[in-house]
Design a protein around this motif. Structure first.
Motif, PDB file in Angstrom:
ATOM      1  N   THR A  64     -15.872   4.265  -2.879  1.00  0.00           N
ATOM      2  CA  THR A  64     -14.710   3.887  -3.682  1.00  0.00           C
ATOM      3  C   THR A  64     -13.448   4.516  -3.087  1.00  0.00           C
ATOM      4  OG1 THR A  64     -16.004   3.732  -5.713  1.00  0.00           O
ATOM      5  CG2 THR A  64     -13.631   3.987  -5.953  1.00  0.00           C
ATOM      6  N   PRO A  65     -12.427   3.722  -2.766  1.00  0.00           N
ATOM      7  CA  PRO A  65     -11.198   4.276  -2.180  1.00  0.00           C
ATOM      8  C   PRO A  65     -10.434   5.145  -3.186  1.00  0.00           C
ATOM      9  CG  PRO A  65     -11.344   1.887  -1.865  1.00  0.00           C
ATOM     10  CD  PRO A  65     -12.382   2.252  -2.862  1.00  0.00           C
ATOM     11  N   LEU A  66     -10.055   6.348  -2.755  1.00  0.00           N
ATOM     12  CA  LEU A  66      -9.245   7.239  -3.580  1.00  0.00           C
ATOM     13  C   LEU A  66      -7.811   7.330  -3.082  1.00  0.00           C
ATOM     14  CD1 LEU A  66     -11.665  10.262  -4.198  1.00  0.00           C
ATOM     15  CD2 LEU A  66     -11.404   8.153  -5.527  1.00  0.00           C
ATOM     16  N   LEU A  67      -7.610   7.157  -1.798  1.00  0.00           N
ATOM     17  CA  LEU A  67      -6.284   7.213  -1.191  1.00  0.00           C
ATOM     18  C   LEU A  67      -6.373   6.598   0.190  1.00  0.00           C
ATOM     19  CD1 LEU A  67      -3.733  10.108  -1.122  1.00  0.00           C
ATOM     20  CD2 LEU A  67      -4.585   9.244   1.047  1.00  0.00           C
ATOM     21  N   SER A  68      -5.351   5.838   0.564  1.00  0.00           N
ATOM     22  CA  SER A  68      -5.307   5.221   1.885  1.00  0.00           C
ATOM     23  C   SER A  68      -3.997   5.558   2.560  1.00  0.00           C
ATOM     24  CB  SER A  68      -5.446   3.692   1.778  1.00  0.00           C
ATOM     25  OG  SER A  68      -6.675   3.345   1.158  1.00  0.00           O
TER      26      SER A  68
END
Length: 431
Positions: A64-68
């Motif tokens: 799950t992406p938390l920050l990009s």
């Protein structure tokens, strides 16, 4: 729900970290973590229009992406960050397990490690620094930390800050991780919870802490737990006590010092005994596809929180604190510096930033005395004028500015571009 501490998976190394010249850290430990990599950075594909010297990376928890972000290749260049999908979509019982420790406090940093162990075990295997310090609930650009968009945006706090003025000659300042980026959707904001923490911060005893992971660029960390605590701190105009995990960024073996760098914290390689360092610590897991779009901007934030971000330092402002190597100034330190402002200009400039950010009652007197220095071209005088101009309606400040204009009207008064700029600032007191 509590989880056991696996002493084999998370080990405190017997290394005393030298924090000399870094007063913003209260304590720091060196840890060896044999983690499973569920919380990790992944590389992603860059779009054709991206800068050739950028790299696309995404912090993920169980995919799950938390920050990009599009991260600049050079430390002096700013990176562009983007929100993720929210920690609640990643299922992280490990955070629930440590919340009691974060909220209840601990006597020593070592005492917090057992509770943090389940979260730390989510990291890739490697050496990390766990640091206790204070963080500002802002993004380093004058915005409340939760008030960031779901699209890529340049973040000033992700780069070295260049200081060029009468005190600094192209000094590139490395910021400590004092700025925060969110990992929770805005719609999860609960103002009752914020009020609870606001009350806690005003009580005696151990203070609630947040926990963050250093982004690896400049002075930015992503807040993993503590969004409501950060909001409460913002309403009080104070900092958030925070535990920050800093991964090994790089190390040097080609010079006599042979040092390993964890953001701004440097540890001699010889002190990392019994641990095999990775050959290329800057290499990340290769992911598939482009950067995901963010999903945190799903509700409006209260105006009181949005306005609170304005009182905190920007990355450029905090660089003055970092360059002066000062912490929260004591009365004795302030009086020493103010007895000879010309000698202690860097310290006083940093002090003005810190005092303003905390709403410290000593700010007015400090600014008045700094504004009285004689040189109109002095950066300290200019910054003191700017601080005073914000104290609208204050009779002492008004009297100071009236005296300033009286002196300007005297025949012997010399005008110039610097003096004209000070005059503009003084006029703004009545705007």
């Amino acid at each position: 729900m509590k989880m056991p501490w696996s002493r084999e998976a998370v080990r405190i190394l017997p290394t005393k970290i030298d924090l000399t010249g870094q007063p913003w850290y209260r304590n720091a430990l060196l840890l060896h973590v044999r983690g499973n990599g569920a919380l990790r950075w992944e590389t992603r594909a860059l779009p054709p229009e991206a800068d050739y010297y950028e790299s696309a990376r995404c912090l993920t928890l169980r995919s799950t992406p938390l920050l990009s972000g599009h991260f600049a290749a050079w430390e002096t260049s700013e990176s562009r960050l983007c929100t993720g999908w929210g920690l609640d979509t990643a299922e992280c019982p490990e955070l629930d397990a440590l919340r009691e420790t974060l909220n209840g406090g601990f006597a020593r940093l070592e005492d917090a490690v057992p509770a943090l162990s389940p979260l730390l075990e989510l990291l890739p295997e490697g050496v990390y620094v766990l640091a206790e310090s204070d963080a500002y609930p802002t993004d380093g650009d004058g915005q409340f930390f939760w008030d960031v968009p779901d699209r890529l945006k340049i973040c000033s706090a992700t780069a070295l800050v260049c200081l060029v003025d009468d005190d600094y000659d192209y000094n590139y300042e490395c910021l400590p991780p004092v700025f925060l980026y969110p990992s929770q959707r805005r719609s999860r904001l609960d103002m009752e919870r914020v009020e609870y923490y606001r009350t806690r911060f005003q009580q005696d005893g151990s203070l609630p802490h947040g926990i963050a992971l250093y982004v690896g660029a400049g002075g930015m960390s992503v807040l993993l737990d503590g969004h409501h605590k950060a909001a409460a701190a913002a309403l009080l105009g104070r900092t958030l006590p925070c535990l920050t995990v800093l991964p090994l960024g790089y190390y040097r073996l080609d010079n006599p010092k042979q040092s390993a760098c964890f953001g701004p914290i440097v540890v001699p390689v010889e002190d990392i005994s019994g641990v095999k360092l990775p050959k290329e610590p800057w290499r990340y897991t290769k992911g598939s596809g482009p950067l995901p779009e963010g999903r945190l901007e799903d509700a409006e934030l209260p105006e009181a929180l949005l306005a609170a971000g304005n009182r905190y330092p920007t990355a450029e402002g905090y660089a003055l604190v970092s360059a002066a190597e000062i912490g929260y100034p004591t009365d004795r330190e302030l009086e020493t510096w103010l007895t000879d402002p010309g000698l202690y200009r860097p310290q006083l400039r940093g002090a003005l930033v810190v005092l303003r950010s905390r709403g410290d009652p000593r700010l007015k007197d400090t600014a008045l005395r700094c504004a009285a220095v004689g040189d109109a071209h002095c950066s300290l005088k200019t910054e003191a004028f700017q601080v005073l101009a914000e104290l609208k309606g204050d009779p002492d400040v008004e009297a100071f500015f009236i005296d300033y204009f009286v002196i300007l009207e005297e025949p012997s008064s010399v005008h110039g571009s610097a003096q004209d700029y000070l005059t503009q600032i003084a006029h703004s007191f009545w705007d």
